[in-house]
Design a protein around this motif. Structure first.
Motif, PDB file in Angstrom:
ATOM      1  N   THR A 114       0.832  -1.200   0.000  1.00  0.00           N
ATOM      2  CA  THR A 114       0.000   0.000   0.000  1.00  0.00           C
ATOM      3  C   THR A 114       0.874   1.259   0.000  1.00  0.00           C
ATOM      4  O   THR A 114       0.619   2.215  -0.742  1.00  0.00           O
ATOM      5  N   GLN A 147      -6.312   3.274   4.634  1.00  0.00           N
ATOM      6  CA  GLN A 147      -4.882   3.540   4.474  1.00  0.00           C
ATOM      7  C   GLN A 147      -4.580   4.015   3.052  1.00  0.00           C
ATOM      8  O   GLN A 147      -3.857   4.989   2.839  1.00  0.00           O
ATOM      9  N   LYS A 249      11.954  -1.326   2.336  1.00  0.00           N
ATOM     10  CA  LYS A 249      12.622  -1.318   3.656  1.00  0.00           C
ATOM     11  C   LYS A 249      14.128  -1.484   3.538  1.00  0.00           C
ATOM     12  O   LYS A 249      14.758  -2.117   4.384  1.00  0.00           O
ATOM     13  N   GLY A 276      12.217   4.037   3.132  1.00  0.00           N
ATOM     14  CA  GLY A 276      11.743   4.703   4.340  1.00  0.00           C
ATOM     15  C   GLY A 276      10.235   4.761   4.358  1.00  0.00           C
ATOM     16  O   GLY A 276       9.575   4.402   3.390  1.00  0.00           O
ATOM     17  N   GLU A 277       9.688   5.202   5.495  1.00  0.00           N
ATOM     18  CA  GLU A 277       8.237   5.237   5.605  1.00  0.00           C
ATOM     19  C   GLU A 277       7.650   6.466   4.909  1.00  0.00           C
ATOM     20  O   GLU A 277       6.491   6.466   4.527  1.00  0.00           O
TER      21      GLU A 277
END
Ligand SMILES: Nc1nc2c(ncn2[C@@H]2O[C@H](COP(=O)(O)OP(=O)(O)O)[C@@H](O)[C@H]2O)c(=O)[nH]1
Ligand SMILES: [Mg+2]
Length: 442
Positions: A114, A147, A249, A276-277
């Protein structure tokens, strides 16, 4: 990214590099170190075996050992083989001749699908100027639709969703219809994952594929799971065809194994790397650049592209003029700081500069330090920023108080700024100080 692997390979190669001539023994020793480094990084055993055999065979060739600079040649061979291992020149997304181009995202639960949908949408909008829509086909987890809706709004992509009450296959088909009628350039289909690969998941994917005829099927793989990631990709490759991998990741303590093995094991290239997020932590994966980064040769192209995106050309020209005229002030400094920080953590940026990567290992660049610098400068009055010589004791005390730091931090910054101005003066007169002089702050 791949710090330990990078360090180990570089140390194996620096030994080879330091020899004027090379014997078979030297090569064998280096190959042993490279082999261990790769195994430790969780690279697939068979892949390691083939890789070291290929490098060794080429390195032992007469033209290498007898060349003027055999060590350099070996480094070049390792670089080329590493590039080939990760997929050669790389493959691009396929864009359809009639809208929309459909991209199907598959992968296990939690692999980052996602998030990757959002990142890819952002990337396609910004780099390819595409109008992107997202289809919410994960109906099994209640929060999954929300989300995607959130991610979509953050990146400016339309989200087609029907909640969690309907069949994902129907939603996919319906979303494709809407994308067509609304003339979207790209439709990215987010699917549900499972904890493990199972027959249901494969069946559902196959059905969505049949109904939406995707031009690109991307498998999202979590690099932190190391060898498991490669096994999952292998299983997917056996039952469901996919075109490329999104490796996520890579910012974590991923040792590199998955990124280095997946192409060799599945035959499918990595197209994108997620690091990264945050939604901008996403880039095209270039095997050649990645190999150079791992070998400490720097990743100038990526750095240049990043800089080109972020820096305003006019501003750069103006800055250059200021430096030449020695009119660089604290305000300009602050401006630069903002520009650099927009590109991400400073330590990450510095690593991409050739030759600096290994010099910086061990040196921690603390972004909080930059927060302090920023706080101090913003606590100065405009007059003080333009003219640091105004900064007497009482002004410095006021600034320390205002910025929540202390006088010695203010003193240090003012001193460093003075040194920087001197350096710029030298630069503008064509005298480039050496790196070590810079490091010592002269
Ligand atoms: N550190 C890091 N976390 C990531 C990355 N990509 C995704 N995540 C996180 O991984 C978790 C699962 O991601 P999600 O996109 O929901 O996975 P999905 O179940 O495959 O859709 C979330 O907490 C994400 O923020 C990445 O590149 N780096
Ligand atoms: Mg999801």
């Amino acid at each position: 990214m791949f710090d330990t692997l990078s360090e180990r390979l570089q140390s194996a190669l620096s030994e080879v590099r330091s020899h004027g001539t090379l014997t078979e023994d030297d090569i064998n020793k280096a190959m042993r170190q490279i082999r261990l480094a790769l195994l430790e990084a969780d690279v697939n055993f068979q892949v390691v075996k083939r890789f070291t055999a290929a490098v060794k065979e080429r390195a032992l060739g007469a033209d290498v050992l007898e060349s003027l600079n055999p060590g350099q040649q070996v480094v070049k061979i390792v670089d080329e083989e590493l590039t080939a291992l990760m997929g050669g020149a790389g493959r691009d997304l396929v864009f359809a001749s009639s809208r929309p181009t459909v991209i199907l995202m598959a992968g296990l639960q939690g692999s980052g699908k996602t998030t990757a949908c959002g990142k890819l949408a952002r990337h396609l909008r910004e780099e390819h100027k595409k109008d992107v829509a997202l289809a919410a086909c994960d109906v099994y987890r209640p929060a999954a639709v929300d989300q995607l809706v959130k991610v979509g709004s953050q990146v400016g992509a339309t989200v087609y969703e029907q909640g969690t009450g309907r069949d994902p296959i129907d939603i996919a088909e319906w979303a494709l219809g809407r994308a067509k009628s609304e003339g979207r350039d790209v439709l990215i289909v987010d699917t549900s994952g499972r904890l493990h690969i199972d027959a249901d998941l494969m069946k559902e994917l196959a059905e969505i594929k049949k109904r939406t005829k995707p031009h690109n099927v991307l498998l999202v793989v979590d690099a932190m799971t190391g060898q498991d990631a490669v096994n999952v990709a292998e299983q997917f490759a056996e039952t469901a065809n996919f075109d490329g991998v999104v490796m996520t990741k890579l910012d974590g303590d991923a040792r590199g194994g998955a990124a280095l093995s997946v192409k060799a094991v599945t035959g499918k290239p990595i197209l994108y790397a997620s690091t990264g997020e945050k939604l901008d932590a996403f880039e095209r994966f270039h095997p050649d650049r990645m190999a150079q980064r791992i070998l400490g040769m720097g990743d100038v192209m990526t750095l240049v592209e990043k800089a080109e995106r972020e820096f305003d050309e006019k501003k750069a020209e103006e800055l250059e003029r200021k430096i030449r005229r020695q009119e660089f002030t604290f305000d300009d400094f602050l401006d630069q700081l903002h520009q650099v920080r927009r590109m991400g953590p400073v330590s990450g940026l510095l690593k991409m500069i050739p030759g600096l990567g290994s010099q910086l290992s061990g040196l921690k660049i603390d972004d909080r330090e930059l927060d302090r610098v920023q706080a101090i400068i913003t606590s100065m009055t405009p007059e003080e920023r333009a003219n640091p010589s105004l900064l007497n004791g009482s002004r410095r005390r006021r600034i320390a108080l205002g910025s929540g730091t202390n006088v010695s931090a203010v003193n240090q910054l003012v001193k460093q700024f003075g040194q920087m101005q001197k350096m710029m003066k030298a630069l503008s007169q064509g005298k480039m100080p050496s790196l070590s002089q810079l490091a010592r702050g002269r």
